[in-house]
Scaffold this motif. Structure first.
Motif, mmCIF file in Angstrom:
data_model
loop_
_atom_site.group_PDB
_atom_site.id
_atom_site.type_symbol
_atom_site.label_atom_id
_atom_site.label_comp_id
_atom_site.label_asym_id
_atom_site.label_seq_id
_atom_site.Cartn_x
_atom_site.Cartn_y
_atom_site.Cartn_z
ATOM 1 N N TRP A 90 11.646 -0.708 9.289
ATOM 2 C CA TRP A 90 10.485 -1.573 9.094
ATOM 3 C C TRP A 90 10.903 -2.963 8.631
ATOM 4 N N LEU A 91 12.116 -3.106 8.113
ATOM 5 C CA LEU A 91 12.583 -4.409 7.655
ATOM 6 C C LEU A 91 12.450 -5.458 8.758
ATOM 7 N N LYS A 122 -4.612 -6.983 7.924
ATOM 8 C CA LYS A 122 -3.698 -5.871 7.690
ATOM 9 C C LYS A 122 -2.690 -5.792 8.824
ATOM 10 N N VAL A 123 -1.440 -5.629 8.448
ATOM 11 C CA VAL A 123 -0.378 -5.386 9.406
ATOM 12 C C VAL A 123 0.079 -3.955 9.184
ATOM 13 N N VAL A 124 -0.070 -3.120 10.207
ATOM 14 C CA VAL A 124 0.359 -1.730 10.117
ATOM 15 C C VAL A 124 1.665 -1.602 10.882
ATOM 16 N N ILE A 125 2.693 -1.155 10.185
ATOM 17 C CA ILE A 125 4.013 -1.002 10.791
ATOM 18 C C ILE A 125 4.382 0.474 10.731
ATOM 19 N N SER A 126 4.590 1.068 11.918
ATOM 20 C CA SER A 126 4.941 2.473 11.974
ATOM 21 C C SER A 126 5.805 2.739 13.188
ATOM 22 N N THR A 175 0.813 -1.224 0.000
ATOM 23 C CA THR A 175 0.000 0.000 0.000
ATOM 24 C C THR A 175 0.842 1.267 0.000
ATOM 25 N N ALA A 176 2.169 1.122 -0.045
ATOM 26 C CA ALA A 176 3.056 2.285 -0.078
ATOM 27 C C ALA A 176 4.357 1.882 -0.768
ATOM 28 N N THR A 177 4.928 2.787 -1.546
ATOM 29 C CA THR A 177 6.182 2.473 -2.238
ATOM 30 C C THR A 177 7.315 2.196 -1.255
ATOM 31 N N THR A 178 7.240 2.764 -0.052
ATOM 32 C CA THR A 178 8.299 2.557 0.945
ATOM 33 C C THR A 178 8.313 1.127 1.485
ATOM 34 N N GLN A 179 7.282 0.350 1.225
ATOM 35 C CA GLN A 179 7.250 -1.051 1.666
ATOM 36 C C GLN A 179 8.008 -1.967 0.708
ATOM 37 N N ILE A 180 8.143 -1.553 -0.525
ATOM 38 C CA ILE A 180 8.714 -2.414 -1.564
ATOM 39 C C ILE A 180 10.153 -2.832 -1.267
ATOM 40 N N PRO A 181 11.060 -1.933 -0.878
ATOM 41 C CA PRO A 181 12.438 -2.377 -0.626
ATOM 42 C C PRO A 181 12.530 -3.469 0.430
ATOM 43 N N ASN A 182 11.723 -3.366 1.491
ATOM 44 C CA ASN A 182 11.783 -4.389 2.537
ATOM 45 C C ASN A 182 11.339 -5.749 2.011
ATOM 46 N N VAL A 183 10.274 -5.760 1.230
ATOM 47 C CA VAL A 183 9.794 -7.016 0.648
ATOM 48 C C VAL A 183 10.869 -7.596 -0.274
ATOM 49 N N PHE A 204 -0.935 -4.205 -5.788
ATOM 50 C CA PHE A 204 -0.362 -2.892 -5.460
ATOM 51 C C PHE A 204 -1.519 -1.915 -5.296
ATOM 52 N N ALA A 205 -1.626 -1.302 -4.124
ATOM 53 C CA ALA A 205 -2.624 -0.261 -3.904
ATOM 54 C C ALA A 205 -1.896 1.087 -3.926
ATOM 55 N N ILE A 206 -1.079 1.251 -4.942
ATOM 56 C CA ILE A 206 -0.279 2.458 -5.139
ATOM 57 C C ILE A 206 -0.278 2.777 -6.633
ATOM 58 N N THR A 207 0.104 3.980 -6.968
ATOM 59 C CA THR A 207 0.178 4.366 -8.366
ATOM 60 C C THR A 207 1.320 3.599 -9.037
ATOM 61 N N GLU A 208 0.995 2.887 -10.072
ATOM 62 C CA GLU A 208 1.952 1.997 -10.736
ATOM 63 C C GLU A 208 3.216 2.711 -11.197
ATOM 64 N N ASN A 209 3.096 3.939 -11.684
ATOM 65 C CA ASN A 209 4.270 4.630 -12.212
ATOM 66 C C ASN A 209 5.227 5.098 -11.107
ATOM 67 N N LEU A 210 4.837 4.966 -9.833
ATOM 68 C CA LEU A 210 5.736 5.321 -8.733
ATOM 69 C C LEU A 210 6.600 4.148 -8.273
ATOM 70 N N VAL A 211 6.360 2.970 -8.822
ATOM 71 C CA VAL A 211 7.163 1.796 -8.471
ATOM 72 C C VAL A 211 8.503 1.923 -9.176
ATOM 73 N N SER A 212 9.558 2.181 -8.394
ATOM 74 C CA SER A 212 10.866 2.444 -8.996
ATOM 75 C C SER A 212 11.731 1.201 -9.143
ATOM 76 N N SER A 213 11.346 0.103 -8.551
ATOM 77 C CA SER A 213 12.121 -1.128 -8.673
ATOM 78 C C SER A 213 12.004 -1.670 -10.095
ATOM 79 N N PRO A 214 13.119 -1.754 -10.821
ATOM 80 C CA PRO A 214 13.054 -2.272 -12.196
ATOM 81 C C PRO A 214 12.512 -3.693 -12.270
#
Length: 163
Positions: A138-139, A111-115, A28-36, A48-58
């Motif tokens: 968050w990792l 849902k797991v909310v990590i903050s 649900t957030a681009t900041t979650q992607i690196p940890n995954v 992905f519940a985020i805007t697709e064009n904001l996904v920077s991982s190739p």
């Protein structure tokens, strides 16, 4: 090894997940992607519940998302739409939703909310909390979902030494 909860204990929680978690992951957030990705769980991302064009991982933007949209293994959900996420969860009950500090529906089932920055991200920023450091850490809680606590902790220690 932990003993399973009985039904009375289970009723105390919004959701209970098996560990290591092996189902689909809803980001649900681009900041979650690196940890995954660091945890080697990229292939478990099912929505992905985020805007697709904001996904920077190739690997995600150029391979997983296009192939997944084509073969149906990846769903792109509307941004900031809890109803769409709940509908996706109803159709995919084995999915785990990663919520974050800006989440508007933290009590949603599965849902797991990590903050690390509390319930008010803006207050954390105003108070000078290092929001980027909190997100990098968050990792470790994400790693616990996959029985990868030791790896995540070691990775974070090494990362901190580099910076």
């Amino acid at each position: 090894s932990t003993m399973p909860f009985d039904e009375t204990e289970l009723s105390q929680f919004d959701s209970v997940f098996p560990v290591p978690y092996e189902g689909g992951i809803v980001v649900t957030a681009t900041t979650q992607i690196p940890n995954v990705e660091i945890l080697g769980r990229r292939d478990q991302i099912s929505a992905f519940a985020i805007t697709e064009n904001l996904v920077s991982s190739p690997c995600l933007s150029q391979v997983l998302i296009p192939e997944g949209k084509e073969n149906g293994s990846v769903t792109i959900l509307p941004l900031y739409n809890d109803t769409a996420v709940e509908d996706y969860l109803a159709a995919n009950p084995d999915s785990l939703i990663l919520g974050g500090s800006w989440d508007s529906a933290p009590k949603m089932k599965n849902k797991v909310v990590i903050s690390d920055i509390g319930e008010s991200p803006q207050k954390a920023i105003d108070d000078g909390v290092d929001v980027n450091e909190a997100q990098a850490e968050w990792l470790e809680p994400v790693g616990s979902l996959f029985n990868q606590e030791k790896f995540a902790h070691t990775y974070n220690l090494e990362r901190k030494q580099r910076y």
